[in-house]
Design a protein around this motif. Sequence first.
Motif, PDB file in Angstrom:
ATOM      1  N   LEU A 221       0.841  -1.193   0.000  1.00  0.00           N
ATOM      2  CA  LEU A 221       0.000   0.000   0.000  1.00  0.00           C
ATOM      3  C   LEU A 221       0.878   1.247   0.000  1.00  0.00           C
ATOM      4  O   LEU A 221       1.563   1.520   0.989  1.00  0.00           O
ATOM      5  CB  LEU A 221      -0.920   0.001   1.229  1.00  0.00           C
ATOM      6  CG  LEU A 221      -1.862  -1.200   1.347  1.00  0.00           C
ATOM      7  CD1 LEU A 221      -2.578  -1.187   2.693  1.00  0.00           C
ATOM      8  CD2 LEU A 221      -2.857  -1.216   0.195  1.00  0.00           C
ATOM      9  N   PRO A 222       0.863   2.006  -1.086  1.00  0.00           N
ATOM     10  CA  PRO A 222       1.692   3.212  -1.165  1.00  0.00           C
ATOM     11  C   PRO A 222       1.417   4.205  -0.031  1.00  0.00           C
ATOM     12  O   PRO A 222       2.332   4.884   0.427  1.00  0.00           O
ATOM     13  CB  PRO A 222       1.317   3.824  -2.517  1.00  0.00           C
ATOM     14  CG  PRO A 222       0.731   2.717  -3.303  1.00  0.00           C
ATOM     15  CD  PRO A 222       0.116   1.778  -2.318  1.00  0.00           C
ATOM     16  N   GLN A 223       0.181   4.254   0.431  1.00  0.00           N
ATOM     17  CA  GLN A 223      -0.185   5.183   1.505  1.00  0.00           C
ATOM     18  C   GLN A 223       0.564   4.882   2.807  1.00  0.00           C
ATOM     19  O   GLN A 223       0.651   5.738   3.687  1.00  0.00           O
ATOM     20  CB  GLN A 223      -1.699   5.134   1.779  1.00  0.00           C
ATOM     21  CG  GLN A 223      -2.542   5.527   0.598  1.00  0.00           C
ATOM     22  CD  GLN A 223      -2.910   4.347  -0.310  1.00  0.00           C
ATOM     23  OE1 GLN A 223      -2.146   3.402  -0.478  1.00  0.00           O
ATOM     24  NE2 GLN A 223      -4.074   4.421  -0.927  1.00  0.00           N
ATOM     25  N   PHE A 224       1.087   3.684   2.923  1.00  0.00           N
ATOM     26  CA  PHE A 224       1.833   3.287   4.121  1.00  0.00           C
ATOM     27  C   PHE A 224       3.272   2.932   3.780  1.00  0.00           C
ATOM     28  O   PHE A 224       3.871   2.031   4.370  1.00  0.00           O
ATOM     29  CB  PHE A 224       1.127   2.128   4.833  1.00  0.00           C
ATOM     30  CG  PHE A 224      -0.222   2.510   5.366  1.00  0.00           C
ATOM     31  CD1 PHE A 224      -0.330   3.372   6.444  1.00  0.00           C
ATOM     32  CD2 PHE A 224      -1.389   2.054   4.773  1.00  0.00           C
ATOM     33  CE1 PHE A 224      -1.571   3.758   6.925  1.00  0.00           C
ATOM     34  CE2 PHE A 224      -2.629   2.433   5.243  1.00  0.00           C
ATOM     35  CZ  PHE A 224      -2.725   3.292   6.322  1.00  0.00           C
ATOM     36  N   GLY A 225       3.818   3.632   2.817  1.00  0.00           N
ATOM     37  CA  GLY A 225       5.216   3.440   2.463  1.00  0.00           C
ATOM     38  C   GLY A 225       5.538   2.089   1.889  1.00  0.00           C
ATOM     39  O   GLY A 225       6.658   1.593   2.030  1.00  0.00           O
ATOM     40  N   GLY A 226       4.567   1.460   1.238  1.00  0.00           N
ATOM     41  CA  GLY A 226       4.798   0.158   0.634  1.00  0.00           C
ATOM     42  C   GLY A 226       4.585  -1.013   1.573  1.00  0.00           C
ATOM     43  O   GLY A 226       4.765  -2.160   1.177  1.00  0.00           O
ATOM     44  N   ARG A 227       4.201  -0.717   2.807  1.00  0.00           N
ATOM     45  CA  ARG A 227       3.894  -1.818   3.730  1.00  0.00           C
ATOM     46  C   ARG A 227       2.571  -2.451   3.329  1.00  0.00           C
ATOM     47  O   ARG A 227       1.719  -1.820   2.728  1.00  0.00           O
ATOM     48  CB  ARG A 227       3.795  -1.313   5.174  1.00  0.00           C
ATOM     49  CG  ARG A 227       5.118  -0.874   5.745  1.00  0.00           C
ATOM     50  CD  ARG A 227       4.973  -0.368   7.157  1.00  0.00           C
ATOM     51  NE  ARG A 227       4.260   0.919   7.114  1.00  0.00           N
ATOM     52  CZ  ARG A 227       3.671   1.475   8.155  1.00  0.00           C
ATOM     53  NH1 ARG A 227       3.681   0.883   9.326  1.00  0.00           N
ATOM     54  NH2 ARG A 227       3.051   2.639   8.032  1.00  0.00           N
ATOM     55  N   THR A 228       2.385  -3.698   3.696  1.00  0.00           N
ATOM     56  CA  THR A 228       1.117  -4.374   3.464  1.00  0.00           C
ATOM     57  C   THR A 228       0.124  -3.937   4.527  1.00  0.00           C
ATOM     58  O   THR A 228       0.495  -3.309   5.537  1.00  0.00           O
ATOM     59  CB  THR A 228       1.281  -5.902   3.546  1.00  0.00           C
ATOM     60  OG1 THR A 228       1.640  -6.253   4.886  1.00  0.00           O
ATOM     61  CG2 THR A 228       2.327  -6.410   2.563  1.00  0.00           C
ATOM     62  N   ALA A 229      -1.144  -4.288   4.323  1.00  0.00           N
ATOM     63  CA  ALA A 229      -2.173  -3.984   5.319  1.00  0.00           C
ATOM     64  C   ALA A 229      -1.828  -4.649   6.653  1.00  0.00           C
ATOM     65  O   ALA A 229      -1.965  -4.030   7.711  1.00  0.00           O
ATOM     66  CB  ALA A 229      -3.541  -4.445   4.827  1.00  0.00           C
ATOM     67  N   ALA A 230      -1.367  -5.883   6.601  1.00  0.00           N
ATOM     68  CA  ALA A 230      -1.003  -6.593   7.831  1.00  0.00           C
ATOM     69  C   ALA A 230       0.123  -5.877   8.568  1.00  0.00           C
ATOM     70  O   ALA A 230       0.089  -5.720   9.790  1.00  0.00           O
ATOM     71  CB  ALA A 230      -0.607  -8.032   7.513  1.00  0.00           C
ATOM     72  N   GLU A 231       1.128  -5.427   7.818  1.00  0.00           N
ATOM     73  CA  GLU A 231       2.244  -4.713   8.435  1.00  0.00           C
ATOM     74  C   GLU A 231       1.792  -3.368   9.011  1.00  0.00           C
ATOM     75  O   GLU A 231       2.219  -2.988  10.106  1.00  0.00           O
ATOM     76  CB  GLU A 231       3.351  -4.499   7.411  1.00  0.00           C
ATOM     77  CG  GLU A 231       4.039  -5.777   7.000  1.00  0.00           C
ATOM     78  CD  GLU A 231       4.926  -5.633   5.769  1.00  0.00           C
ATOM     79  OE1 GLU A 231       5.845  -6.451   5.634  1.00  0.00           O
ATOM     80  OE2 GLU A 231       4.694  -4.717   4.942  1.00  0.00           O
ATOM     81  N   ALA A 232       0.951  -2.679   8.271  1.00  0.00           N
ATOM     82  CA  ALA A 232       0.453  -1.388   8.750  1.00  0.00           C
ATOM     83  C   ALA A 232      -0.354  -1.550  10.035  1.00  0.00           C
ATOM     84  O   ALA A 232      -0.174  -0.793  10.995  1.00  0.00           O
ATOM     85  CB  ALA A 232      -0.392  -0.719   7.667  1.00  0.00           C
ATOM     86  N   LEU A 233      -1.216  -2.544  10.063  1.00  0.00           N
ATOM     87  CA  LEU A 233      -2.002  -2.798  11.275  1.00  0.00           C
ATOM     88  C   LEU A 233      -1.097  -3.186  12.449  1.00  0.00           C
ATOM     89  O   LEU A 233      -1.291  -2.698  13.570  1.00  0.00           O
ATOM     90  CB  LEU A 233      -3.032  -3.900  11.023  1.00  0.00           C
ATOM     91  CG  LEU A 233      -4.192  -3.525  10.103  1.00  0.00           C
ATOM     92  CD1 LEU A 233      -4.961  -4.771   9.697  1.00  0.00           C
ATOM     93  CD2 LEU A 233      -5.110  -2.504  10.765  1.00  0.00           C
ATOM     94  N   SER A 234      -0.113  -4.018  12.186  1.00  0.00           N
ATOM     95  CA  SER A 234       0.811  -4.453  13.239  1.00  0.00           C
ATOM     96  C   SER A 234       1.627  -3.305  13.812  1.00  0.00           C
ATOM     97  O   SER A 234       2.011  -3.335  14.977  1.00  0.00           O
ATOM     98  CB  SER A 234       1.760  -5.527  12.716  1.00  0.00           C
ATOM     99  OG  SER A 234       1.053  -6.703  12.455  1.00  0.00           O
ATOM    100  N   SER A 235       1.877  -2.295  12.979  1.00  0.00           N
ATOM    101  CA  SER A 235       2.662  -1.154  13.464  1.00  0.00           C
ATOM    102  C   SER A 235       1.794  -0.070  14.100  1.00  0.00           C
ATOM    103  O   SER A 235       2.300   0.989  14.455  1.00  0.00           O
ATOM    104  CB  SER A 235       3.506  -0.569  12.331  1.00  0.00           C
ATOM    105  OG  SER A 235       2.682   0.039  11.359  1.00  0.00           O
TER     106      SER A 235
END
Length: 74
Positions: free
Chosen positions: A27-41
Amino acid sequence: MRRSEFERAVADEFGARGSSLIADLALPQFGGRTAAEALSSGEAPRDVWVALCEETDVPLQRRYGAGRLEPRRH
């Protein structure tokens, strides 16, 4: 949106491929992190849901997800 609402919205919108999208789609909106990574962070599930919808071209009328029936009024 709570995490459980996010998960329900993903399942309702994407079905069986939802878990793959959460784990694999950058997801570009989260610097290329996945949804799972974004939620985990610690990113808000609502923000991750909107980013996922934008990246997969979910129509605006379906972006409120199963967890919320209509947009929040401001």
